[in-house]
Design an enzyme around this catalytic site. Structure first.
Site, PDB file in Angstrom:
ATOM      1  N   GLY A  74      -2.419 -24.055  28.039  1.00  0.00           N
ATOM      2  CA  GLY A  74      -2.020 -22.825  28.694  1.00  0.00           C
ATOM      3  C   GLY A  74      -1.631 -21.781  27.666  1.00  0.00           C
ATOM      4  O   GLY A  74      -1.929 -21.915  26.474  1.00  0.00           O
ATOM      5  N   GLY A  75      -0.944 -20.758  28.118  1.00  0.00           N
ATOM      6  CA  GLY A  75      -0.586 -19.660  27.247  1.00  0.00           C
ATOM      7  C   GLY A  75       0.459 -20.012  26.209  1.00  0.00           C
ATOM      8  O   GLY A  75       0.484 -19.414  25.122  1.00  0.00           O
ATOM      9  N   MET A  76       1.333 -20.980  26.519  1.00  0.00           N
ATOM     10  CA  MET A  76       2.400 -21.291  25.565  1.00  0.00           C
ATOM     11  C   MET A  76       2.375 -22.724  25.080  1.00  0.00           C
ATOM     12  O   MET A  76       2.978 -23.052  24.075  1.00  0.00           O
ATOM     13  CB  MET A  76       3.764 -20.966  26.176  1.00  0.00           C
ATOM     14  CG  MET A  76       4.445 -22.060  26.947  1.00  0.00           C
ATOM     15  SD  MET A  76       6.132 -21.576  27.404  1.00  0.00           S
ATOM     16  CE  MET A  76       6.737 -23.115  28.057  1.00  0.00           C
ATOM     17  N   GLY A  77       1.632 -23.587  25.781  1.00  0.00           N
ATOM     18  CA  GLY A  77       1.644 -24.984  25.384  1.00  0.00           C
ATOM     19  C   GLY A  77       0.359 -25.703  25.728  1.00  0.00           C
ATOM     20  O   GLY A  77      -0.555 -25.124  26.324  1.00  0.00           O
ATOM     21  N   LEU A 128      -5.414 -32.828  27.343  1.00  0.00           N
ATOM     22  CA  LEU A 128      -5.781 -32.691  28.753  1.00  0.00           C
ATOM     23  C   LEU A 128      -5.963 -31.240  29.164  1.00  0.00           C
ATOM     24  O   LEU A 128      -6.853 -30.920  29.944  1.00  0.00           O
ATOM     25  CB  LEU A 128      -4.701 -33.324  29.641  1.00  0.00           C
ATOM     26  CG  LEU A 128      -4.512 -34.835  29.541  1.00  0.00           C
ATOM     27  CD1 LEU A 128      -3.318 -35.258  30.384  1.00  0.00           C
ATOM     28  CD2 LEU A 128      -5.769 -35.562  29.976  1.00  0.00           C
ATOM     29  N   LYS A 145       3.736 -32.720  26.432  1.00  0.00           N
ATOM     30  CA  LYS A 145       3.547 -31.273  26.476  1.00  0.00           C
ATOM     31  C   LYS A 145       4.123 -30.668  25.206  1.00  0.00           C
ATOM     32  O   LYS A 145       5.295 -30.871  24.888  1.00  0.00           O
ATOM     33  CB  LYS A 145       4.254 -30.695  27.712  1.00  0.00           C
ATOM     34  CG  LYS A 145       4.076 -29.202  27.910  1.00  0.00           C
ATOM     35  CD  LYS A 145       4.742 -28.791  29.221  1.00  0.00           C
ATOM     36  CE  LYS A 145       4.621 -27.310  29.483  1.00  0.00           C
ATOM     37  NZ  LYS A 145       5.281 -26.934  30.763  1.00  0.00           N
ATOM     38  N   ASP A 167       6.785 -21.629  40.605  1.00  0.00           N
ATOM     39  CA  ASP A 167       5.384 -21.553  40.169  1.00  0.00           C
ATOM     40  C   ASP A 167       4.550 -22.559  40.955  1.00  0.00           C
ATOM     41  O   ASP A 167       3.709 -23.252  40.408  1.00  0.00           O
ATOM     42  CB  ASP A 167       5.284 -21.827  38.664  1.00  0.00           C
ATOM     43  CG  ASP A 167       3.938 -21.377  38.088  1.00  0.00           C
ATOM     44  OD1 ASP A 167       3.184 -20.678  38.800  1.00  0.00           O
ATOM     45  OD2 ASP A 167       3.639 -21.735  36.938  1.00  0.00           O
ATOM     46  N   VAL A 224      -1.130 -29.904  26.788  1.00  0.00           N
ATOM     47  CA  VAL A 224      -0.714 -31.217  27.286  1.00  0.00           C
ATOM     48  C   VAL A 224      -1.693 -32.280  26.798  1.00  0.00           C
ATOM     49  O   VAL A 224      -2.920 -32.102  26.887  1.00  0.00           O
ATOM     50  CB  VAL A 224      -0.635 -31.238  28.824  1.00  0.00           C
ATOM     51  CG1 VAL A 224      -0.206 -32.618  29.318  1.00  0.00           C
ATOM     52  CG2 VAL A 224       0.343 -30.177  29.324  1.00  0.00           C
TER      53      VAL A 224
END
Length: 203
Positions: A43-46, A40, A63, A159, A48
């Protein structure tokens, strides 16, 4: 949940940089329970994915830490902190967290969450324009109730932005807060990423 976190702790030190599935986990079966389906977002670390509970067919969101960070203790700690913060928090305006573990074959830590199907608030606004005053009032009330529940549990999201609000079914009144990855406990000045600025500068 506690058992899954303990299991993840046992495996965390054994994670290698290589996975038998390569960089694409689509089709992988995690711990014999969840099948990974479509990606889906990343991001920078993971990243989904959608997934299914094999025994029931129920849809979930999965995730996963990116392969290049799978051995990073800081990243694993952030995932564990997110799971720990949310596994006892129940509110209609907050996505449910189910499991934090590490698959022994894929060798990547993962979180299994409620699958909230719908656009992000950011995508909704980009397509439909500004909310009406009535819609804005509904959204404020819905998110305020979710944040109040989190705050009463001692959790500060840190966030909050349009990208971290999902409108389930495209409905304002069904908005859900997601991504508590940098949440801070109310009784602490520190997170794993320190005590400075966290989140998105614009928000």
């Amino acid at each position: 949940m506690d058992g899954s976190s303990h299991q993840a702790g046992q495996h965390a030190g054994q994670i290698s940089d290589q996975s038998p599935y390569g960089t694409d986990p689509t089709g992988a079966v995690l711990n014999g329970i969840y099948r990974v389906e479509e990606r889906l977002a990343q991001g920078g670390m993971g990243e989904v994915y959608t997934g299914r509970v094999i025994e029931t067919g129920d849809r979930v969101a999965i995730k996963m830490i990116l392969p290049q960070h799978a051995s990073d203790a800081l990243m694993i700690g952030l995932f564990r902190k997110e799971a720990s913060a949310l596994h006892n928090l129940y509110h209609e305006a907050i996505v449910r967290y189910y499991v934090f573990s590490v698959d022994p074959v894929l060798q990547r830590p993962y979180l299994v969450m409620e699958y909230a199907e719908g656009p992000s608030l950011g995508a909704y606004l980009a397509e439909n324009g500004a909310l009406s005053p009535q819609e804005h009032a509904k959204l404020r009330r819905r998110l305020a109730e979710g944040l109040q529940a989190a705050h009463q549990a001692g959790i500060c999201h840190r966030d909050l932005s349009p990208d971290n609000i999902i409108l389930v079914g495209g409905k304002i009144e069904s908005a859900k807060l997601i991504d508590f990855g940098i949440a801070k406990a109310a009784d602490s000045d520190e997170t794993l990423i320190g005590s400075g600025l966290a989140g998105k500068m614009a928000y």
